[in-house]
Scaffold this active site. Structure first.
Site, PDB file in Angstrom:
ATOM      1  CE  LYS A  71       6.843   6.620 -11.333  1.00 50.88           C
ATOM      2  NZ  LYS A  71       6.286   6.308 -10.019  1.00 50.88           N
ATOM      3  CD  GLU A  77       3.638   3.947  -9.107  1.00 51.59           C
ATOM      4  OE1 GLU A  77       2.928   4.666  -9.224  1.00 51.59           O
ATOM      5  OE2 GLU A  77       4.982   4.149  -9.402  1.00 51.59           O
ATOM      6  CG  ASP A 107      -0.923   7.146  -6.362  1.00 49.91           C
ATOM      7  OD1 ASP A 107      -0.796   8.019  -5.700  1.00 49.91           O
ATOM      8  OD2 ASP A 107      -0.248   6.334  -6.907  1.00 49.91           O
TER       9      ASP A 107
END
Ligand code: AMP
Length: 597
Positions: free
Chosen positions: A70, A169, A192
């Site tokens: 990613k 997200e 996060d």
């Protein structure tokens, strides 16, 4: 089947879910595991190995085992930072070109490798459901740029999905925490901390629509760093030096397991039989020692949080909620640090490793119609505009604009002494007004004036409820009219697909018709102007010039008849050029009339 799956395509782990009887459910693979490590191992000729078995190959075959892909998706060689190089497989970076990865004697794009992970999730979901799934919502970090988002979408398509939406997200996480229903307006921090990355996002919720106010973070900060710190401590304590890969890997596994246990218990006992030849290693790691090792790492998130708050021009007290995402936020020390930074305890109501996937699934449910009571309209499905001269579509709000949105343009009259203008509101992707959908029409009256003098401002506003307010105002008198149109956003997927399909199918002829119409409008305007000019200053124009203009006027008329667009454009520019001296005469006359000369 109308199912849409929600996918969290993570740096470390990925998950897939589906709405089942109104609830988001995450699907497990054949071994009952819902978390799939985002790792792909390429062995010789066979099919790549994905997930947990691939993660195990990292130790034995590091060069052919791709993890954290990613980090490279949609990234060009020159955009890559030096420390991104620190992976065990080979990155091929060419400036100006997408990064590629060499593994298993072949080169792959990051999209292709992500597609392999997505294919595994798709296959697992299909096995679990006993039916095929072909549509998906995929999440990406809020800071992903267009290139990274498009590459993620391509990965989904390569895996055989129709990608219905790419969702941020933090927005997905906020949906999972049910914050869309909390109240109509709220400000939320999404903290996060995953295995390898840290993201902090500040969101604003406004009547069911989330907007990202600020993001910050570090793409190389996460639970892995804590693992590393524990491993170093265990190496000291066990006297394990050198780089016996298997021994270090066992130490790492033990460190991670202990770290996880310490999120719930005060002490974790580590036992590693025969870690060095004949020696075994036993150690009691306390929560206090783990905290001491993790504190400097967790502290590094503080500056990013403060930066994001400053960028959003907010203080901690302005926030309504702080939510946690990412497995590492299970650590009590992380939760305490977050509470301290934001001056409030974080909301612990959701499972932090699953929140993003659950949110993606809820968003998928909203799109498929499986969830009906949530309003989450975040983009316009089709372009909105009005009809202008010649029957053309004039787009005011383009398709895929984020809602709420406001946009406007000024229009003028085509005829002398026009007393009103008809505003025909259109939706669609076609060039000609008649091929789009008419959503409504109304007239705005204004004072008579020569053509081109009146100015009418038309403004489109779509509010958070998806209602289109069209306002038209005569800028001279201030007279205005507003109409509300309810059907602008709520369009069925089939209708949107049909409209886009039509616009692609007819793209060529539509464009030709637009070009022709524009040239025709210009020709008509020029013919009128030449007639006007001859009436005013005709006497001052030399005879040969007049004859030349007359010839060009005749050619323009016949070009108009011919329907040949290039001929019409040529005739337009020839007449335009030939009438330049006449235009100059007109200006002189106007100045003389005004007493300026
Ligand atoms: P994610 O990227 O969200 O999957 O997060 C993975 C990270 O969370 C890894 O560093 C894990 O070791 C860490 N993690 C998962 N569960 C726990 C737990 N119970 N306590 C502490 N860290 C955890």
């Amino acid at each position: 089947m109308n199912d849409i799956v929600g996918i969290d395509l993570g740096t470390t782990n990925s998950l897939i879910g589906i709405m089942d009887a109104g609830f988001p459910i995450l699907l497990a693979d054949a071994n009952g595991e819902r978390l799939t490590p985002s790792v792909v191992h390429f062995s010789g000729a066979g099919a790549p190995i994905v997930g947990r078995p691939a993660a195990r190959m990292r130790v034995v075959s590091p060069a052919d085992t791709v993890y954290s892909v990613k980090r490279f998706i949609g990234v060009r060689g020159d955009e890559l930072r030096e420390d991104d190089e620190a992976v065990s497989y080979r990155l091929l970076r060419t400036p100006g070109q997408s990064v590629r990865i060499a593994a298993g004697a072949k080169e792959h794009s990051p999209e292709e490798i992500s597609a392999v992970i997505l294919q595994k999730l798709k296959a697992d979901a299909e096995t679990a459901l006993g039916r095929p799934v072909s549509r998906a919502v995929i999440t990406v970090p809020a800071y992903f740029n267009d290139g990274q988002r498009n590459a993620t979408k391509r990965a989904g398509e390569l895996a055989g999905f129709v990608v219905e939406r790419i969702v941020n997200e933090p927005t997905a996480a906020a949906l999972a925490y049910g914050l869309d229903k909390l109240k109509s307006r709220a400000k939320i921090a999404v903290y996060d901390l995953g295995g390898g990355t840290f993201d902090i996002s500040i969101l604003e919720l406004n009547n069911g629509v989330f907007e990202v106010l600020a993001t910050n973070g570090n793409t190389h900060l996460g639970g892995d760093d804590i693992d590393q710190a524990i491993v170093s401590r265990l190496r000291e304590k066990s006297g394990l030096t050198g780089d016996d890969a298997t021994a270090v890997s066992r130490l790492r596994e033990a460190a991670i397991e202990a770290k996880h246990r310490l999120s719930a218990e005060p002490v974790a006992r580590i036992e590693l039989p025969f870690v060095r030849a004949t020696e075994s290693f036993t150690y009691e790691l306390s929560r206090a020692e783990c905290d001491e090792l993790s504190r400097p790492i967790i502290e590094r998130t503080r500056a990013h949080c403060l930066r994001a708050l400053a960028d959003a021009k907010l203080g901690p007290a302005d926030l309504d909620e702080v939510i946690l995402v990412g497995g590492a936020t299970r650590m009590p020390l992380v939760q305490a640090t977050v509470a301290e930074i934001f001056g409030r305890p974080p909301n612990l109501s959701q499972n932090p490793d699953e929140a993003v996937a659950i949110g993606a699934t809820i968003q998928a449910g909203i799109l498929s119609g499986a969830v009906r009571d949530v309003l989450l309209l975040d983009v316009t499905p089709l372009s909105l505009g009005i009809e202008t001269f010649g029957g053309l579509m004039n787009v005011i709000i383009p398709r895929n604009s984020t809602i709420p949105i406001k946009a406007g343009e000024m229009f003028t009259t085509a005829v002398n002494n026009q007393r009103a203008m008809r505003i025909q509101v259109l939706q669609g992707e076609r060039e000609m007004a008649r091929d789009n959908w008419a959503l409504g029409e109304f007239d705005i009256a204004f004072e008579p004036a020569p053509k081109g003098v009146a100015r009418v401002g038309v403004q489109f506003e779509i509010d958070a409820n998806g209602i289109l307010h069209v306002l038209a105002r005569d800028t001279k008198t201030g007279a205005e009219k507003i109409v509300e149109i309810n059907s602008a956003v709520d369009v069925s997927d089939e209708a949107v697909e049909a409209m886009i399909g039509d616009s692609l199918e007819h793209a060529f002829e539509d464009m030709n018709e637009r070009v022709w119409t524009e040239a025709k409008l210009k020709a008509e305007e020029m013919l009128g102007a030449v007639e006007n000019a001859f009436a005013l200053v005709g006497d001052a124009v030399p005879a040969d010039e007049k004859a030349q203009v007359a010839r060009l006027v005749a050619e323009l008329r016949s070009a108009l008849e011919s329907g040949e667009v290039q001929r019409l454009k040529n005739a337009n520019s020839a007449l335009d050029k030939a009438t330049e001296p006449i235009a100059a005469l007109l200006v002189e006359k106007a100045m003389a009339d005004a007493g300026l000369r």
